[in-house]
Design an enzyme around this catalytic site. Structure first.
Site, PDB file in Angstrom:
ATOM      1  N   SER A 144      -3.604  -3.166  -0.364  1.00  0.00           N
ATOM      2  CA  SER A 144      -2.445  -3.907   0.135  1.00  0.00           C
ATOM      3  C   SER A 144      -2.867  -5.312   0.513  1.00  0.00           C
ATOM      4  CB  SER A 144      -1.855  -3.192   1.352  1.00  0.00           C
ATOM      5  OG  SER A 144      -0.749  -3.901   1.874  1.00  0.00           O
ATOM      6  N   GLY A 145      -2.023  -6.300   0.194  1.00  0.00           N
ATOM      7  CA  GLY A 145      -2.393  -7.694   0.404  1.00  0.00           C
ATOM      8  C   GLY A 145      -2.381  -8.149   1.842  1.00  0.00           C
ATOM      9  N   HIS A 146      -1.467  -7.639   2.669  1.00  0.00           N
ATOM     10  CA  HIS A 146      -1.328  -8.229   4.001  1.00  0.00           C
ATOM     11  C   HIS A 146      -2.442  -7.818   4.960  1.00  0.00           C
ATOM     12  CE1 HIS A 146       0.495  -4.979   6.630  1.00  0.00           C
ATOM     13  NE2 HIS A 146       0.642  -4.425   5.447  1.00  0.00           N
ATOM     14  N   GLN A 153      -7.355  -0.099   4.167  1.00  0.00           N
ATOM     15  CA  GLN A 153      -8.167  -0.627   5.265  1.00  0.00           C
ATOM     16  C   GLN A 153      -9.569  -1.029   4.817  1.00  0.00           C
ATOM     17  OE1 GLN A 153      -7.137  -1.368   8.284  1.00  0.00           O
ATOM     18  NE2 GLN A 153      -5.093  -0.503   8.022  1.00  0.00           N
ATOM     19  N   CYS A 188       2.257   2.087  11.425  1.00  0.00           N
ATOM     20  CA  CYS A 188       3.171   2.678  10.442  1.00  0.00           C
ATOM     21  C   CYS A 188       3.888   3.911  10.972  1.00  0.00           C
ATOM     22  CB  CYS A 188       2.398   3.025   9.163  1.00  0.00           C
ATOM     23  SG  CYS A 188       1.687   1.569   8.381  1.00  0.00           S
ATOM     24  N   THR A 190      11.380  -6.737 -12.267  1.00  0.00           N
ATOM     25  CA  THR A 190      10.799  -8.064 -12.432  1.00  0.00           C
ATOM     26  C   THR A 190       9.626  -8.235 -11.471  1.00  0.00           C
ATOM     27  OG1 THR A 190      12.937  -8.968 -13.074  1.00  0.00           O
ATOM     28  CG2 THR A 190      11.260 -10.533 -12.338  1.00  0.00           C
ATOM     29  N   GLY A 227       0.798  -1.213   0.000  1.00  0.00           N
ATOM     30  CA  GLY A 227       0.000   0.000   0.000  1.00  0.00           C
ATOM     31  C   GLY A 227       0.833   1.267   0.000  1.00  0.00           C
ATOM     32  N   THR A 228       1.964   1.250   0.686  1.00  0.00           N
ATOM     33  CA  THR A 228       2.809   2.449   0.737  1.00  0.00           C
ATOM     34  C   THR A 228       3.320   2.809  -0.648  1.00  0.00           C
ATOM     35  OG1 THR A 228       3.464   2.205   3.050  1.00  0.00           O
ATOM     36  CG2 THR A 228       4.996   3.352   1.604  1.00  0.00           C
TER      37      THR A 228
END
Length: 411
Positions: free
Chosen positions: A201-203, A181, A350, A239, A69-70
């Site tokens: 963001s995935g996490h 979020q 963060c 990559t 996300g950042t």
């Protein structure tokens, strides 16, 4: 242990691990390579992009995979503003809300320091909401970009994104939203929301850390932050992280479907399934968790004298309940709760190493001394009513203990 810090990160879902595992082992090719291993990786990347695009109701070419996300926020704020300024040097302002994630705020400040932009801060009300009137008041003919997060990571307040994006569009100003979020809890239909750019963001969804995506609408120009081989349609060279893209796609499709174990991702050579196709509405678990959250809030406010709910009482994420406990230290309450097996947070994960009062709470008009008593409880979809009952009891005990110790120290 009861884990209530899901806004910081979530455990990796089993189906996500299973989907990405082949691309960490036997199918390890570079998607830019012209041989069988490379072709297999390229097909996996294409399918992952299609699944993410379906979840966001956009075209696959509008999805750029990032490291999280950042990076997505940085690419949106810097990339869109610089691209617009390159065409029209008079566009030298960016507008961001007073409660943005540091990835957005610091990107805007970078533009201010090194590219001569002015940063206009959009104020929020006492609940953390940006009104259309507040946005309109800061937009000017020189505004290159407006960015308002979909839902806040500390207090959970949800913004009226459709109205805000429509207002910016009327003035010809691209509108970006940080939906990190919101993903997994709120609709991500980019067409319905009317946004020009969206970060995820995935996490936060059950994928590993280190993967995310940025949606950028159609022919919107973006100045890349990373230069090189021109991957990701020139927007993000390097990559590609195929396993990370597969993980993000699987996590997104999983939370978007009624079946909690459906991945929506197909292995190379297979036909895409119906899972994950079409933009998701509010996931089915959101209503259940919202009810549990409301009961938990009632228990805390009734059981802890002086407890203050932060954020909007109704327009908030199903997964976030945040409070200030005057007369305590938020960090001390956290330690007491952890001793009882409960993991939560005092605010944004963060803001590394910072013990200053939360800028988000300060923007709401909360006194700095009160802001330092903040504690955030954030849930994932597996939370149970019984767990939250246990947590509410533990909070009552922890706050009383910290207040007693504080009173004894002052005496």
């Amino acid at each position: 242990m009861i884990f209530l810090d899901a806004a910081a990160t979530t455990p990796v879902r089993r189906e996500v691990l299973e989907a990405m595992w082949p691309f960490l082992t036997g199918e390890f090719g570079n998607p830019s390579s012209h041989h069988s291993l490379g072709d297999a990786a390229a097909r996996a990347l294409t399918e992952a992009r299609q699944v993410v695009a379906a979840a966001l109701n956009c075209r696959p070419g509008e999805v750029t995979f990032t490291s999280g996300g950042t990076e997505a926020d940085n690419l949106a704020v810097k990339g869109l503003a610089l691209a617009r300024q390159a065409v029209n040097p008079a566009l030298n302002r960016v507008a961001v809300s007073a409660i943005e994630h540091p990835a957005v705020e610091e990107s805007a400040r970078y533009l201010e320091r090194f590219h001569g932009f002015a940063v206009d801060i959009i104020p929020v009300d006492g609940y953390g909401r940006v009104t259309p009137e507040a946005l309109a008041a800061v937009l000017t003919p020189e505004t290159a970009l407006a960015s308002v997060m979909y839902a806040n990571n500390e207090i959970g307040t949800i913004q009226p994104i459709r109205q805000l994006a429509a207002l910016a569009r009327e003035r010809g100003i691209p509108f970006h939203t940080d939906a990190v979020q919101a993903a997994g809890w709120l609709p991500l239909d980019t067409k319905s929301l009317g946004v020009d750019a969206m970060s995820i963001s995935g996490h936060k969804l059950g994928a590993p850390k280190g993967n995310g995506a940025l949606f950028v609408r159609g022919r919107t120009r973006v100045e890349p932050l990373m230069h090189g081989g021109g991957q990701e349609r020139g927007r993000r060279s390097g990559t590609e992280n195929v396993a990370g893209a597969v993980a993000l796609a699987t996590a997104l499709a999983t939370v978007a479907t009624a079946q909690p174990t459906a991945s929506g991702f197909t292995r190379p050579g297979q036909q895409p399934t119906a899972e994950g196709q079409g933009a998701p509405a509010v996931p089915g678990h959101a209503a259940r968790v919202s009810g549990l959250r409301d009961a938990f809030i009632r228990d805390i406010l009734a059981g802890v004298p002086g407890a203050l709910l932060t954020g909007h009482p109704a327009e908030r994420l199903p997964s976030v309940a945040s409070f200030c406990f005057p007369g305590t230290s938020g960090e001390s309450v956290l330690l007491e709760l952890e001793r009882q097996g409960i993991i939560c947070s005092s605010g944004s994960a963060c803001a590394a190493g910072s013990d200053a009062p939360s800028p988000v709470l300060m923007a709401l008009g909360i006194d700095p001394e009160i802001a330092q008593t903040a504690v955030r409880f954030s849930f994932d979809s597996t939370i149970s009513a019984q767990e939250l009952v246990e947590v509410a009891g533990a909070v009552r005990t922890a706050v009383a203990s910290v207040q007693a110790l504080s009173g004894a120290w002052r005496a």
